[in-house]
Write an enzyme that holds these catalytic residues in place. Sequence first.
Site, PDB file in Angstrom:
ATOM      1  N   ALA A  70      -3.380  -5.034  -7.108  1.00  0.00           N
ATOM      2  CA  ALA A  70      -4.709  -5.487  -6.723  1.00  0.00           C
ATOM      3  C   ALA A  70      -5.738  -4.535  -7.333  1.00  0.00           C
ATOM      4  CB  ALA A  70      -4.837  -5.516  -5.208  1.00  0.00           C
ATOM      5  N   GLY A 113       0.178  -5.901  -5.656  1.00  0.00           N
ATOM      6  CA  GLY A 113      -0.134  -7.320  -5.590  1.00  0.00           C
ATOM      7  C   GLY A 113       0.449  -8.107  -6.741  1.00  0.00           C
ATOM      8  N   GLU A 116       3.910  -8.820  -5.669  1.00  0.00           N
ATOM      9  CA  GLU A 116       3.910  -9.820  -4.599  1.00  0.00           C
ATOM     10  C   GLU A 116       3.634 -11.218  -5.142  1.00  0.00           C
ATOM     11  OE1 GLU A 116       2.722  -7.813  -0.485  1.00  0.00           O
ATOM     12  OE2 GLU A 116       1.214  -7.467  -2.021  1.00  0.00           O
ATOM     13  N   GLU A 136       2.055   0.618  -2.333  1.00  0.00           N
ATOM     14  CA  GLU A 136       0.886   0.553  -1.464  1.00  0.00           C
ATOM     15  C   GLU A 136       0.810   1.689  -0.447  1.00  0.00           C
ATOM     16  OE1 GLU A 136       1.279  -3.801  -2.763  1.00  0.00           O
ATOM     17  OE2 GLU A 136       2.605  -2.093  -2.426  1.00  0.00           O
TER      18      GLU A 136
END
Length: 254
Positions: A70, A113, A116, A136
């Site tokens: 992210a 992210g 994911e 993370e």
Amino acid sequence: MADEFVAEGFATLLVARRADRLHVRLNRPDVRNAIDQAMVDELHLICDELEREPRILIISGSNGVFASGADIAQLRERRAADALQGINSGLFSRIARLPLPVIAALDGWALGGGAELAYAADFRIASSTVRLGNPETALGIIPAAGALWRLAELVGEPVAKEIILAGRILNAAEALAVHLVTEVHEPGALLAAAHALADRIGAQDPLATRLAKQVFHAQAGAHPRVDNEAQAILFESEAKFARMTTFLERKKKR
């Protein structure tokens, strides 16, 4: 056949179209394809289209990177209310629910992210340079967009905990060994392999493929009722009669 990518008004994606598939390339090379709000919004538009007109989806990165995670600059400014909106988790769940299969072609970094997003795909194939993981907790947060439950389903609890709680990053051989990816190719052959997989999927009956994916992901208590209901639809389909007739005629000629 090489894909011809166009921006189609997107700021973070490039799109190439074929009759039975859409190839979306994440395109923020200056930040290693970090997933920001604009990319989330644009991927929702891709989902809109594929929900209306089901096709196979291939997602790849650019410049040797799938997605580094992210966008940390945006993530740092998010607060509790943003977490409760499920910005990334909502998108990835929508991608997982798309009617036809999703292929993630992973090159280089697929972290946070980005990992994911890959976990939400039906198929993950990788280049020999891939690095997969969820760092993370090193940044003071958790991987809340699917890793905490999808990853254990994919690789089992011990490996998932190594990745999430101890920061383990998997290379291509390790990802293949735990079946997180199903194929490994040299970087230059990765997209051809993704299209070869899409060709195999596309050779199946589209309605049967859609229903198989839907029933596969049904809750355990729904089986075998949902299996039988899906089969009832297919037993009346024209494609079933045509494909089985072709099979039987071909068998007679042998």
